[in-house]
Structure formats: C-alpha cells, structure tokens
Scaffold this motif. Structure first.
Motif, PDB file in Angstrom:
ATOM      1  N   ARG A 181     -22.923 -27.926 -38.213  1.00  0.00           N
ATOM      2  CA  ARG A 181     -23.678 -27.474 -39.381  1.00  0.00           C
ATOM      3  C   ARG A 181     -25.047 -28.143 -39.394  1.00  0.00           C
ATOM      4  O   ARG A 181     -25.361 -28.940 -38.539  1.00  0.00           O
ATOM      5  N   GLY A 182     -25.830 -27.791 -40.390  1.00  0.00           N
ATOM      6  CA  GLY A 182     -27.123 -28.451 -40.583  1.00  0.00           C
ATOM      7  C   GLY A 182     -28.039 -28.313 -39.386  1.00  0.00           C
ATOM      8  O   GLY A 182     -28.190 -27.236 -38.814  1.00  0.00           O
ATOM      9  N   ALA A 183     -28.637 -29.441 -38.985  1.00  0.00           N
ATOM     10  CA  ALA A 183     -29.630 -29.434 -37.905  1.00  0.00           C
ATOM     11  C   ALA A 183     -29.051 -28.922 -36.593  1.00  0.00           C
ATOM     12  O   ALA A 183     -29.722 -28.206 -35.847  1.00  0.00           O
ATOM     13  N   GLU A 184     -27.785 -29.264 -36.302  1.00  0.00           N
ATOM     14  CA  GLU A 184     -27.173 -28.785 -35.055  1.00  0.00           C
ATOM     15  C   GLU A 184     -27.007 -27.266 -35.061  1.00  0.00           C
ATOM     16  O   GLU A 184     -27.256 -26.602 -34.050  1.00  0.00           O
ATOM     17  N   ALA A 185     -26.606 -26.702 -36.191  1.00  0.00           N
ATOM     18  CA  ALA A 185     -26.468 -25.251 -36.301  1.00  0.00           C
ATOM     19  C   ALA A 185     -27.833 -24.583 -36.195  1.00  0.00           C
ATOM     20  O   ALA A 185     -27.996 -23.563 -35.507  1.00  0.00           O
ATOM     21  N   ARG A 186     -28.828 -25.175 -36.863  1.00  0.00           N
ATOM     22  CA  ARG A 186     -30.191 -24.618 -36.792  1.00  0.00           C
ATOM     23  C   ARG A 186     -30.701 -24.615 -35.352  1.00  0.00           C
ATOM     24  O   ARG A 186     -31.360 -23.678 -34.917  1.00  0.00           O
ATOM     25  N   ALA A 187     -30.384 -25.654 -34.615  1.00  0.00           N
ATOM     26  CA  ALA A 187     -30.823 -25.732 -33.218  1.00  0.00           C
ATOM     27  C   ALA A 187     -30.196 -24.608 -32.390  1.00  0.00           C
ATOM     28  O   ALA A 187     -30.863 -24.024 -31.524  1.00  0.00           O
ATOM     29  N   LEU A 188     -28.933 -24.295 -32.639  1.00  0.00           N
ATOM     30  CA  LEU A 188     -28.284 -23.207 -31.909  1.00  0.00           C
ATOM     31  C   LEU A 188     -28.920 -21.852 -32.248  1.00  0.00           C
ATOM     32  O   LEU A 188     -29.113 -21.007 -31.365  1.00  0.00           O
ATOM     33  N   ILE A 189     -29.265 -21.667 -33.514  1.00  0.00           N
ATOM     34  CA  ILE A 189     -29.905 -20.408 -33.922  1.00  0.00           C
ATOM     35  C   ILE A 189     -31.300 -20.311 -33.313  1.00  0.00           C
ATOM     36  O   ILE A 189     -31.699 -19.266 -32.808  1.00  0.00           O
ATOM     37  N   THR A 190     -32.033 -21.429 -33.340  1.00  0.00           N
ATOM     38  CA  THR A 190     -33.381 -21.448 -32.757  1.00  0.00           C
ATOM     39  C   THR A 190     -33.330 -21.173 -31.258  1.00  0.00           C
ATOM     40  O   THR A 190     -34.177 -20.454 -30.712  1.00  0.00           O
ATOM     41  N   LYS A 191     -32.321 -21.680 -30.583  1.00  0.00           N
ATOM     42  CA  LYS A 191     -32.135 -21.436 -29.148  1.00  0.00           C
ATOM     43  C   LYS A 191     -31.876 -19.948 -28.900  1.00  0.00           C
ATOM     44  O   LYS A 191     -32.430 -19.353 -27.951  1.00  0.00           O
ATOM     45  N   ALA A 192     -31.063 -19.323 -29.748  1.00  0.00           N
ATOM     46  CA  ALA A 192     -30.793 -17.881 -29.607  1.00  0.00           C
ATOM     47  C   ALA A 192     -32.063 -17.065 -29.858  1.00  0.00           C
ATOM     48  O   ALA A 192     -32.318 -16.061 -29.174  1.00  0.00           O
TER      49      ALA A 192
END
Length: 197
Positions: A181-192
């Motif tokens: 969640r949080g920053a880690e989830a955002r990083a996965l979305i940004t990578k996509a």
C-alpha cells in the motif's frame, strides 16, 4: 444465485448497472478483489468503454456501451459520495492488461493514483512476485457481510450463505496480507504508467 451473463445482458448492460444502484447505496463496507480488470467503481469512462465493448463483442449481446458506461459512472459515485468505505486489492497484472487504448489506460492509472488518496479508500496491490498464502482467484465483490458477487467468464454468482461469505472474506483478508500500500503501491502504478511508453 448463479446467473449467466448472456441472460443478465440480454438487452444490453445499462440495466444491470442501474439495478445494482440500491445495493451500492446501502453498502457501507466494500471489499473488492480484482484479478483481471479494474473494479467497476474505479473505472474511468475511457477504460470502461474499451472493456464493455470487448464484453459486448464476446457475448454477442446488444450494444448499449455508451449508456452502460454512463450508468456505471453513476453507480460508481458512491466512492466519492456518502458514508462508504472501500478496501480494494488488485493483482499487479491488472495494471498492465490493455482493455483500452494507451491514452485511456494512462488516464485510468492516473485516476487510481488520485482515488487512492481518499480517506475512505484503502488500495492494495499484490506484486507479481509476492509470496502468497492464497492463489489468484476470480474477481469478487463483498457488500458488507451480506453478499458476495463472484465474476466468472460465463456468469455472476451472488452468494448470501453465511458460510460462503465467511470463506470469501477470509480469502480477502489473506490476499490483503500479500498486498503493498501507500508509496509501494504508488510506485507499482507509476511503473505501469511508464510502461505505456
């Protein structure tokens, strides 16, 4: 209750969205697991248009995609209005499945980044390489502790038996443990988003 999609969509998809509005309005706590596409309440109109066009073509049902997209958007207002809480868990692969063109996919991913900042939304993403205690399942929506809707290729299964509901809620809890969640989830979305080129 097991109902085939061809029966549900026999006159198009708009009506099924309109029929479920009361369920969405009375539900206080949504728990949603998505393994294949973005959950309906998160979908932008561009993403929903691509997805519903594919469903209509595959099922050979009447094409009311524009009306269905509008009805889905109206039903999805619950994520921004009223006293509703959303716990959403997505498989990372959902971020990559191209059900619409690149521009619509980018808008969809940006929308998810925006929605996950709302105080009533908890969004977790299960990384593709995460250790798991529960294997990837079919998508399902839990409405409070009263009903679970399971989506298969051919049908929607609506469960109201307490034992079955408990089993799906237990699976949701286990799947949630594998999510970031949080920053880690955002990083996965940004990578996509970056992968869209």
């Amino acid at each position: 209750m097991y109902v085939e999609w061809r029966q549900i969509h026999h006159d198009g998809m708009r009506r099924v969205h309109e029929r479920t509005v009361p369920l969405y309005h009375r539900t206080r706590s949504f728990r949603v697991y998505a393994s294949n596409v973005m959950p309906g309440m998160l979908q932008t109109s561009g993403y929903a248009t691509g997805l519903l066009r594919s469903i209509t073509a595959f099922q050979g049902t009447p094409d009311d995609v524009a009306d269905a997209v509008w009805a889905r958007a109206q039903r999805s207002r619950v994520i921004r209005e009223g006293d509703h809480r959303f716990a959403l868990v997505l498989e990372e692969t959902v971020l990559y499945y191209r059900v619409s063109d690149d521009a619509a996919m980018a808008a969809q991913l940006e929308h998810v980044l925006s929605v996950m900042g709302q105080p009533n939304v908890s969004l977790g993403i299960i990384p593709a390489r995460a250790r798991r205690t529960v294997w990837p399942l079919e998508a399902f929506y839990a409405f409070d502790d009263q009903q679970v809707a399971v989506e298969t290729l051919t049908a929607e299964i609506n469960l109201t038996t307490p034992g079955e509901i408990r089993t799906y809620l237990r699976a949701f809890s286990e799947l949630s443990r594998s999510a970031v969640r949080g920053a880690e989830a955002r990083a996965l979305i940004t990578k996509a988003l970056a992968a869209l080129g």
